[in-house]
Design an enzyme around this catalytic site. Structure first.
Site, PDB file in Angstrom:
ATOM      1  N   HIS A   7       0.827  -1.207   0.000  1.00 43.81           N
ATOM      2  CA  HIS A   7       0.000   0.000   0.000  1.00 43.81           C
ATOM      3  C   HIS A   7       0.860   1.256   0.000  1.00 43.81           C
ATOM      4  O   HIS A   7       2.056   1.215   0.244  1.00 43.81           O
ATOM      5  CB  HIS A   7      -0.993   0.028   1.182  1.00 43.81           C
ATOM      6  CG  HIS A   7      -0.383   0.071   2.544  1.00 43.81           C
ATOM      7  ND1 HIS A   7      -0.145  -1.061   3.298  1.00 43.81           N
ATOM      8  CD2 HIS A   7       0.006   1.117   3.317  1.00 43.81           C
ATOM      9  CE1 HIS A   7       0.365  -0.709   4.466  1.00 43.81           C
ATOM     10  NE2 HIS A   7       0.475   0.608   4.506  1.00 43.81           N
ATOM     11  N   GLU A  43      -8.748   4.922   9.467  1.00 45.52           N
ATOM     12  CA  GLU A  43      -8.229   4.671   8.122  1.00 45.52           C
ATOM     13  C   GLU A  43      -9.243   4.019   7.209  1.00 45.52           C
ATOM     14  O   GLU A  43     -10.177   3.350   7.656  1.00 45.52           O
ATOM     15  CB  GLU A  43      -6.973   3.803   8.208  1.00 45.52           C
ATOM     16  CG  GLU A  43      -7.233   2.419   8.747  1.00 45.52           C
ATOM     17  CD  GLU A  43      -5.977   1.553   8.710  1.00 45.52           C
ATOM     18  OE1 GLU A  43      -5.011   1.897   9.420  1.00 45.52           O
ATOM     19  OE2 GLU A  43      -5.973   0.560   7.969  1.00 45.52           O
ATOM     20  N   GLN A  60      -3.995   3.532   1.382  1.00 46.83           N
ATOM     21  CA  GLN A  60      -4.413   3.580   2.790  1.00 46.83           C
ATOM     22  C   GLN A  60      -4.538   5.058   3.177  1.00 46.83           C
ATOM     23  O   GLN A  60      -3.520   5.745   3.293  1.00 46.83           O
ATOM     24  CB  GLN A  60      -3.356   2.889   3.667  1.00 46.83           C
ATOM     25  CG  GLN A  60      -3.690   2.869   5.150  1.00 46.83           C
ATOM     26  CD  GLN A  60      -2.521   2.345   5.965  1.00 46.83           C
ATOM     27  OE1 GLN A  60      -1.394   2.823   5.834  1.00 46.83           O
ATOM     28  NE2 GLN A  60      -2.771   1.361   6.802  1.00 46.83           N
ATOM     29  N   HIS A  84       3.826   7.259   3.975  1.00 53.53           N
ATOM     30  CA  HIS A  84       4.740   6.114   3.944  1.00 53.53           C
ATOM     31  C   HIS A  84       4.390   5.207   2.771  1.00 53.53           C
ATOM     32  O   HIS A  84       3.328   5.334   2.166  1.00 53.53           O
ATOM     33  CB  HIS A  84       4.695   5.321   5.261  1.00 53.53           C
ATOM     34  CG  HIS A  84       3.408   4.610   5.530  1.00 53.53           C
ATOM     35  ND1 HIS A  84       2.344   5.198   6.185  1.00 53.53           N
ATOM     36  CD2 HIS A  84       2.997   3.351   5.221  1.00 53.53           C
ATOM     37  CE1 HIS A  84       1.354   4.329   6.275  1.00 53.53           C
ATOM     38  NE2 HIS A  84       1.714   3.202   5.700  1.00 53.53           N
ATOM     39  N   GLU A 134       7.279   0.751   5.410  1.00 52.98           N
ATOM     40  CA  GLU A 134       6.618  -0.254   6.251  1.00 52.98           C
ATOM     41  C   GLU A 134       6.803  -1.625   5.612  1.00 52.98           C
ATOM     42  O   GLU A 134       6.808  -1.754   4.377  1.00 52.98           O
ATOM     43  CB  GLU A 134       5.129   0.098   6.331  1.00 52.98           C
ATOM     44  CG  GLU A 134       4.284  -0.846   7.171  1.00 52.98           C
ATOM     45  CD  GLU A 134       2.803  -0.431   7.199  1.00 52.98           C
ATOM     46  OE1 GLU A 134       2.497   0.760   6.949  1.00 52.98           O
ATOM     47  OE2 GLU A 134       1.961  -1.315   7.440  1.00 52.98           O
TER      48      GLU A 134
END
Lengths: 150, 150
Positions: A7, A43, A60, A84, A134
């Site tokens: 994502h 989210e 996301q 991110h 991430e």
């Protein structure tokens, strides 16, 4: 091994308005929503495509639930934008350990719970050419649920 | 219709060092490199996965070839990090026109040439909740090349 772009995490001030922007502009629909109190975010996951490793790629969209959360502080400093990026792996524990061995700072001692029951960790952006990165291992269908089918 | 995350564009000061970071840390290999003089960038595409629409998702690492390019100015202001995200479509012309109709500013009157012979345009980040957003239609195998096979 990292096998997909899982994502792109996008920080926003107003989740409902941002979801509506992505729906109205591109036709992207909400696949899942949740509140993660530990991360301090509300989210929405928008599924964009499936991937060759059997997973999928999402946007996301993240709205902070409190100003002192990581995303809340980031938004106050930077405004809305890409917060991110996340790569999918079958083994977040093993990959995080291997990456830590290479001298990249891994932000959690042990993976924590991310979207949709996944297990996640983050790498320090200063060790990743400015990109907060991430690593994600998706949740398997629950054993309880599977056994209930038999 | 936008059917995949085509790439994440990451601006960096030194392309060779950044390519080496992604190789050494994650095992990602360079799929393609080129210089786009119009965009003022030297770039490397790292293929991460294939996608359910028949395309693929890449990281696009971008080093400016001149300080006054869009990426050069962005880097001077922001430092290294995610510069833009890109969605793949079969019809960048049609999608760009439809999105312009909705009041989102499209930065080019006509799509320009992007990575690997693709046709691309960009949407204004201020109209996209802070995200510089690219639309991409990949190049088809060339007609000349196809006909040469017959």
């Amino acid at each position: 091994m990292l096998t997909r772009i899982d994502h792109i995490g996008i920080a926003c001030f107003d989740l409902d308005k941002t979801v509506e922007f992505y729906r109205a502009t591109y036709g992207f629909e909400v696949f899942h929503t949740e509140v993660n109190e530990e991360q301090g975010v509300r989210e929405a996951m928008l599924k964009i495509n499936e991937t060759s490793d059997g997973g999928a790629s999402y946007l996301q969209l993240l709205e902070p639930t409190r100003e002192d959360s990581a995303v809340g502080k980031w938004l106050a400093k930077n405004g809305e934008g890409v917060h991110h990026i996340a790569f999918g792996t079958e083994d977040v524990d093993g990959d995080a350990a291997a990456i830590r061995e290479k001298g990249v700072r891994v932000l959690y001692d042990e993976p924590r719970i991310g979207s949709m029951g996944s297990r996640i960790t983050f790498l320090h952006p200063k060790d990743c050419h400015g990109v907060l990165t991430e690593l994600v291992t998706s949740a398997k269908p629950s054993a309880d649920h599977s056994s209930a089918e038999h």
